[in-house]
Design a protein around this motif. Structure first.
Motif, PDB file in Angstrom:
ATOM      1  N   GLU A  44      23.475  64.419  40.481  1.00  0.00           N
ATOM      2  CA  GLU A  44      24.124  63.102  40.476  1.00  0.00           C
ATOM      3  C   GLU A  44      25.301  62.999  41.444  1.00  0.00           C
ATOM      4  O   GLU A  44      25.416  62.036  42.197  1.00  0.00           O
ATOM      5  N   GLU A  48      24.966  60.022  46.122  1.00  0.00           N
ATOM      6  CA  GLU A  48      25.589  58.918  46.865  1.00  0.00           C
ATOM      7  C   GLU A  48      26.112  59.389  48.211  1.00  0.00           C
ATOM      8  O   GLU A  48      26.017  58.701  49.221  1.00  0.00           O
ATOM      9  N   ARG A  49      26.617  60.614  48.229  1.00  0.00           N
ATOM     10  CA  ARG A  49      27.102  61.199  49.492  1.00  0.00           C
ATOM     11  C   ARG A  49      25.940  61.320  50.498  1.00  0.00           C
ATOM     12  O   ARG A  49      26.090  61.018  51.680  1.00  0.00           O
ATOM     13  N   PHE A  51      23.294  59.447  50.587  1.00  0.00           N
ATOM     14  CA  PHE A  51      22.974  58.091  51.056  1.00  0.00           C
ATOM     15  C   PHE A  51      23.963  57.651  52.134  1.00  0.00           C
ATOM     16  O   PHE A  51      23.584  57.017  53.109  1.00  0.00           O
ATOM     17  N   ARG A  52      25.249  58.016  51.974  1.00  0.00           N
ATOM     18  CA  ARG A  52      26.249  57.632  52.989  1.00  0.00           C
ATOM     19  C   ARG A  52      25.939  58.299  54.324  1.00  0.00           C
ATOM     20  O   ARG A  52      26.061  57.678  55.373  1.00  0.00           O
ATOM     21  N   GLU A  55      22.879  56.571  55.762  1.00  0.00           N
ATOM     22  CA  GLU A  55      23.220  55.226  56.211  1.00  0.00           C
ATOM     23  C   GLU A  55      23.971  55.283  57.545  1.00  0.00           C
ATOM     24  O   GLU A  55      23.659  54.546  58.489  1.00  0.00           O
ATOM     25  N   ARG A 187      18.291  53.596  45.416  1.00  0.00           N
ATOM     26  CA  ARG A 187      19.606  53.008  45.181  1.00  0.00           C
ATOM     27  C   ARG A 187      19.489  51.779  44.319  1.00  0.00           C
ATOM     28  O   ARG A 187      18.524  51.021  44.450  1.00  0.00           O
ATOM     29  N   LYS A 188      20.522  51.588  43.473  1.00  0.00           N
ATOM     30  CA  LYS A 188      20.499  50.454  42.545  1.00  0.00           C
ATOM     31  C   LYS A 188      20.327  49.130  43.277  1.00  0.00           C
ATOM     32  O   LYS A 188      19.530  48.297  42.899  1.00  0.00           O
ATOM     33  N   ASN A 215      19.091  53.703  36.677  1.00  0.00           N
ATOM     34  CA  ASN A 215      20.373  54.209  37.197  1.00  0.00           C
ATOM     35  C   ASN A 215      20.537  55.705  36.972  1.00  0.00           C
ATOM     36  O   ASN A 215      20.262  56.202  35.879  1.00  0.00           O
ATOM     37  N   ASP A 216      21.007  56.390  37.990  1.00  0.00           N
ATOM     38  CA  ASP A 216      21.299  57.829  37.932  1.00  0.00           C
ATOM     39  C   ASP A 216      20.076  58.717  37.731  1.00  0.00           C
ATOM     40  O   ASP A 216      20.224  59.923  37.554  1.00  0.00           O
TER      41      ASP A 216
END
Ligand SMILES: O=C(O)CCC(=O)C(=O)O
Ligand SMILES: [Fe+2]
Length: 318
Positions: A44, A48-49, A51-52, A55, A187-188, A215-216
């Motif tokens: 988890e 997000e890291r 995805f950054r 992106e 991604r949400k 989510n998650d």
């Protein structure tokens, strides 16, 4: 949150370190729909890291460099992807295939993420062996990390669709994955669009179902290698990514996803490990359509090459 039809179950595996308990929680879903949302997977904090990083890469890489990295890139307006082979971990993480500068600076985090994905798949593979009454290491010992591994981490970007555009509704065409397992991170926001064709549906004209997003959770699905190996006890299900129809008047936002394609060791035998005569007619027909013959002596690499060379010929109207 699930969409209305919600065909894909959700399990939390945080407390399931025992392969028997894990098997009991995951095998039913993977032997019916072939897809499963997993919570409590332990990645988890890192998702997000990733995805950054993805992106930033897609937004800032030059079109010339993108073309050089992947000259075969299909329909650049609908989907673009970048595959990362094995990256040796450590302070001085080293990619075994050259990385573009924009990713090179994150090599150590990328290596760490790849390892976490591999380790999670090893856990699942042990549970599958237990569920099939095989020695616990039966599948996992036939997977490894290293420069000659075929596993890849793929960053995917589906650019936004402007209002009024005339485009093919398929952002990614119908396919099954080739390896043993795929871990898919969505991604949400803007992540919707993934659909599966349950194996109980006819290949042509069957009813596709939205997976929705949880989510998650990461989405696990079984690939062709493991379907063959397990004599279709575990199902490799067709899936695709579609745009909403009709297209909303204000267009469709861009979409990012990240996939870990876990591959068996190239020279591992994929000989079916259950009695071939026990495989259902429906499963045999599905596998035959992919050019896959249960019971034959075939290595993971031969299987991968054969699958890469063949494609489905499915109607896109369903
Ligand atoms: O982007 C997605 O959600 C799915 C991608 C996929 O199925 C694939 O790359 O094999
Ligand atoms: Fe896929």
């Amino acid at each position: 949150m699930h969409t209305k039809e919600a065909p894909v179950p959700v399990v939390d595996v945080a407390q399931l370190s025992d392969p028997h308990l894990l098997a009991a929680a995951v095998v039913e879903a993977l032997s019916t729909t072939g897809f499963l949302f997993v919570r409590g997977h332990g990645l988890e904090d890192r998702v997000e890291r990733m995805f950054r990083i993805a992106e930033h890469f897609f937004r800032n890489e030059t079109p010339e460099e993108k073309l050089r990295l992947d000259p075969s890139k299909p329909a650049p307006d609908l989907k673009e992807g970048f595959n990362l082979g094995y990256i040796r971990p450590g302070q001085q993480a080293q990619a075994t295939q050259p990385l573009p500068q924009l990713l090179e600076e994150h090599a150590s985090e990328l290596a760490d993420f790849q390892h976490a994905c591999f380790a999670f798949c090893q856990r699942l593979l042990q549970a599958f062996a237990v569920a099939l009454d095989l020695p616990p290491g039966f599948f996992s010992s036939r997977h490894h990390e290293g420069p000659d591994s075929r596993s890849i981490l793929r960053f995917l970007h589906y650019p936004s669709i402007p209002p009024g555009a005339q485009v093919d509704p398929n952002r990614a065409g119908a396919h099954s994955d080739y390896g043993s397992l795929t871990l898919l991170f969505q991604r949400k926001n803007g992540g919707e669009g993934l659909q599966i064709l349950p194996t109980s549906e006819p290949l042509d004209g069957g009813k596709w179902q939205d997976t929705g997003i949880v989510n998650d959770a990461l989405l696990v699905n079984v690939g062709d290698a493991l379907e063959l190996w397990s004599g279709a006890r575990l199902k490799s299900t067709l899936h695709r990514v579609v745009l909403p129809t009709p297209l909303p008047a204000d267009g469709v936002p861009e979409r990012f996803s990240i996939a870990w394609f876990n591959q068996p060791t190239p020279d591992a035998s994929l000989r079916t490990c259950v009695d071939v005569t026990s495989i259902s007619e429906n499963d045999l027909a599905r596998m035959e359509r992919k050019g896959v013959k249960p019971g034959s002596e075939i290595t993971a690499d031969e299987h991968l090459q054969a699958r890469l060379a063949s494609t489905y010929n499915l109607s896109r109207s369903s």
